[in-house]
Design a protein around this motif. Structure first.
Motif, PDB file in Angstrom:
ATOM      1  N   LEU A  31      -6.517  11.122 -36.057  1.00 35.92           N
ATOM      2  CA  LEU A  31      -5.165  11.035 -35.508  1.00 35.92           C
ATOM      3  C   LEU A  31      -5.224  11.533 -34.077  1.00 35.92           C
ATOM      4  O   LEU A  31      -5.928  12.497 -33.766  1.00 35.92           O
ATOM      5  CB  LEU A  31      -4.183  11.897 -36.300  1.00 35.92           C
ATOM      6  CG  LEU A  31      -3.911  11.487 -37.740  1.00 35.92           C
ATOM      7  CD1 LEU A  31      -2.949  12.482 -38.390  1.00 35.92           C
ATOM      8  CD2 LEU A  31      -3.363  10.079 -37.815  1.00 35.92           C
ATOM      9  N   SER A  32      -4.474  10.881 -33.200  1.00 31.87           N
ATOM     10  CA  SER A  32      -4.464  11.318 -31.806  1.00 31.87           C
ATOM     11  C   SER A  32      -3.032  11.437 -31.315  1.00 31.87           C
ATOM     12  O   SER A  32      -2.148  10.671 -31.713  1.00 31.87           O
ATOM     13  CB  SER A  32      -5.242  10.333 -30.919  1.00 31.87           C
ATOM     14  OG  SER A  32      -4.595   9.082 -30.886  1.00 31.87           O
ATOM     15  N   GLY A  33      -2.823  12.400 -30.468  1.00 34.23           N
ATOM     16  CA  GLY A  33      -1.546  12.586 -29.787  1.00 34.23           C
ATOM     17  C   GLY A  33      -1.815  12.776 -28.312  1.00 34.23           C
ATOM     18  O   GLY A  33      -2.727  13.519 -27.932  1.00 34.23           O
ATOM     19  N   SER A  34      -1.048  12.067 -27.477  1.00 30.67           N
ATOM     20  CA  SER A  34      -1.265  12.132 -26.030  1.00 30.67           C
ATOM     21  C   SER A  34       0.056  12.298 -25.295  1.00 30.67           C
ATOM     22  O   SER A  34       1.099  11.827 -25.754  1.00 30.67           O
ATOM     23  CB  SER A  34      -1.927  10.842 -25.521  1.00 30.67           C
ATOM     24  OG  SER A  34      -3.177  10.662 -26.103  1.00 30.67           O
ATOM     25  N   TYR A  35      -0.039  12.949 -24.168  1.00 28.41           N
ATOM     26  CA  TYR A  35       1.087  13.044 -23.239  1.00 28.41           C
ATOM     27  C   TYR A  35       0.560  12.695 -21.856  1.00 28.41           C
ATOM     28  O   TYR A  35      -0.495  13.199 -21.439  1.00 28.41           O
ATOM     29  CB  TYR A  35       1.692  14.448 -23.226  1.00 28.41           C
ATOM     30  CG  TYR A  35       2.669  14.651 -22.098  1.00 28.41           C
ATOM     31  CD1 TYR A  35       3.937  14.065 -22.128  1.00 28.41           C
ATOM     32  CD2 TYR A  35       2.311  15.391 -20.980  1.00 28.41           C
ATOM     33  CE1 TYR A  35       4.823  14.228 -21.076  1.00 28.41           C
ATOM     34  CE2 TYR A  35       3.197  15.566 -19.921  1.00 28.41           C
ATOM     35  CZ  TYR A  35       4.452  14.976 -19.986  1.00 28.41           C
ATOM     36  OH  TYR A  35       5.324  15.136 -18.935  1.00 28.41           O
ATOM     37  N   VAL A  36       1.273  11.819 -21.158  1.00 31.14           N
ATOM     38  CA  VAL A  36       0.885  11.416 -19.812  1.00 31.14           C
ATOM     39  C   VAL A  36       2.074  11.639 -18.886  1.00 31.14           C
ATOM     40  O   VAL A  36       3.184  11.156 -19.157  1.00 31.14           O
ATOM     41  CB  VAL A  36       0.457   9.924 -19.764  1.00 31.14           C
ATOM     42  CG1 VAL A  36       0.071   9.529 -18.349  1.00 31.14           C
ATOM     43  CG2 VAL A  36      -0.676   9.653 -20.740  1.00 31.14           C
ATOM     44  N   PHE A  37       1.827  12.354 -17.804  1.00 29.69           N
ATOM     45  CA  PHE A  37       2.830  12.551 -16.751  1.00 29.69           C
ATOM     46  C   PHE A  37       2.361  11.759 -15.536  1.00 29.69           C
ATOM     47  O   PHE A  37       1.203  11.865 -15.130  1.00 29.69           O
ATOM     48  CB  PHE A  37       2.951  14.025 -16.386  1.00 29.69           C
ATOM     49  CG  PHE A  37       3.757  14.267 -15.148  1.00 29.69           C
ATOM     50  CD1 PHE A  37       5.138  14.272 -15.186  1.00 29.69           C
ATOM     51  CD2 PHE A  37       3.134  14.467 -13.918  1.00 29.69           C
ATOM     52  CE1 PHE A  37       5.881  14.482 -14.040  1.00 29.69           C
ATOM     53  CE2 PHE A  37       3.864  14.676 -12.765  1.00 29.69           C
ATOM     54  CZ  PHE A  37       5.246  14.684 -12.824  1.00 29.69           C
ATOM     55  N   VAL A  38       3.254  10.942 -14.973  1.00 33.36           N
ATOM     56  CA  VAL A  38       2.928  10.152 -13.788  1.00 33.36           C
ATOM     57  C   VAL A  38       4.014  10.372 -12.742  1.00 33.36           C
ATOM     58  O   VAL A  38       5.205  10.268 -13.043  1.00 33.36           O
ATOM     59  CB  VAL A  38       2.842   8.634 -14.108  1.00 33.36           C
ATOM     60  CG1 VAL A  38       2.497   7.839 -12.856  1.00 33.36           C
ATOM     61  CG2 VAL A  38       1.852   8.367 -15.211  1.00 33.36           C
ATOM     62  N   ARG A  39       3.594  10.673 -11.513  1.00 31.82           N
ATOM     63  CA  ARG A  39       4.540  10.740 -10.390  1.00 31.82           C
ATOM     64  C   ARG A  39       3.978   9.876  -9.267  1.00 31.82           C
ATOM     65  O   ARG A  39       2.829  10.049  -8.859  1.00 31.82           O
ATOM     66  CB  ARG A  39       4.731  12.169  -9.893  1.00 31.82           C
ATOM     67  CG  ARG A  39       5.861  12.228  -8.845  1.00 31.82           C
ATOM     68  CD  ARG A  39       6.077  13.602  -8.273  1.00 31.82           C
ATOM     69  NE  ARG A  39       5.143  13.777  -7.159  1.00 31.82           N
ATOM     70  CZ  ARG A  39       4.465  14.876  -6.919  1.00 31.82           C
ATOM     71  NH1 ARG A  39       4.580  15.913  -7.699  1.00 31.82           N
ATOM     72  NH2 ARG A  39       3.652  14.951  -5.894  1.00 31.82           N
ATOM     73  N   ASN A  40       4.783   8.935  -8.799  1.00 34.05           N
ATOM     74  CA  ASN A  40       4.378   8.057  -7.704  1.00 34.05           C
ATOM     75  C   ASN A  40       5.214   8.398  -6.478  1.00 34.05           C
ATOM     76  O   ASN A  40       6.441   8.395  -6.536  1.00 34.05           O
ATOM     77  CB  ASN A  40       4.584   6.588  -8.085  1.00 34.05           C
ATOM     78  CG  ASN A  40       3.879   5.661  -7.122  1.00 34.05           C
ATOM     79  OD1 ASN A  40       2.669   5.565  -7.122  1.00 34.05           O
ATOM     80  ND2 ASN A  40       4.646   4.988  -6.268  1.00 34.05           N
ATOM     81  N   ASP A  41       4.545   8.715  -5.389  1.00 31.14           N
ATOM     82  CA  ASP A  41       5.204   8.987  -4.105  1.00 31.14           C
ATOM     83  C   ASP A  41       4.826   7.867  -3.155  1.00 31.14           C
ATOM     84  O   ASP A  41       3.645   7.680  -2.852  1.00 31.14           O
ATOM     85  CB  ASP A  41       4.742  10.326  -3.526  1.00 31.14           C
ATOM     86  CG  ASP A  41       5.125  11.494  -4.400  1.00 31.14           C
ATOM     87  OD1 ASP A  41       6.243  11.491  -4.935  1.00 31.14           O
ATOM     88  OD2 ASP A  41       4.298  12.418  -4.555  1.00 31.14           O
ATOM     89  N   SER A  42       5.822   7.126  -2.695  1.00 32.01           N
ATOM     90  CA  SER A  42       5.585   5.992  -1.817  1.00 32.01           C
ATOM     91  C   SER A  42       6.249   6.240  -0.473  1.00 32.01           C
ATOM     92  O   SER A  42       7.253   6.949  -0.384  1.00 32.01           O
ATOM     93  CB  SER A  42       6.166   4.718  -2.455  1.00 32.01           C
ATOM     94  OG  SER A  42       5.968   3.611  -1.604  1.00 32.01           O
TER      95      SER A  42
END
Length: 165
Positions: free
Chosen positions: A134-145
């Motif tokens: 079993l896998s659990g993931s968290y991804v945080f993404v911030r894009n600065d343009s």
């Protein structure tokens, strides 16, 4: 495999993108090519590593009216993977990506679009059967343009089942 030192991975990825739903359209359809390398530095065992990596990628529109989304990018990565025992492991990775867009992305003030993307990826794996995890993931993404309409933040979670043999 480099024995007690760790291991090196080299890879190539081809990804086709096909946007069907509004507000996206066929102008965003593209092919993405990526090549990269990761070095895993062993921390006393094969499944406990410091990770350093680099990836170059390019996104190419399939249609001429999508060229404003063409870019080439450089991604730098650093992370840690750690096995607590043979049934439980965790990992964390930070990735910084620079995306330089084509001349077609020029804004009204004559500036081409350039983005800086930050990602933090965490993952926990638990074996529940000889071949099933079993896998659990968290991804945080911030894009600065430099074009503010392309600034965004995302929080992504996922649960999964992996079969390994």
């Amino acid at each position: 495999d480099e024995g007690a030192f760790g291991r090196t991975e080299l890879y190539y990825r081809l990804r086709g993108r096909n946007f069907l739903l509004s507000p996206y359209s066929a102008e965003r359809d593209s092919n993405n090519h990526a090549t990269g390398a990761r070095q895993f530095f062993a921390l006393g065992s094969r499944d406990r590593n410091l990770i350093a990596g680099y990836r170059f990628d390019a996104d190419n529109a399939k249609r001429i009216d999508g060229e404003q989304f063409d870019y080439y990018g450089h991604q730098f990565e650093a992370g840690l993977e750690w096995a607590f025992d043979e049934d439980l492991s965790a990992g964390a990775l930070y990735a910084y990506k620079i995306e330089n867009y084509s001349d077609a992305s020029e804004s009204a003030d004559g500036e081409k679009r350039d983005d800086d993307e930050h990602q933090v990826i965490t993952r926990l794996l638990k074996r529940v059967h000889e071949y099933v995890w079993l896998s659990g993931s968290y991804v945080f993404v911030r894009n600065d343009s430099d074009q503010k309409s392309y600034d965004y933040t995302r929080h992504i979670t996922s649960l999964g089942v992996e079969v390994r043999y």
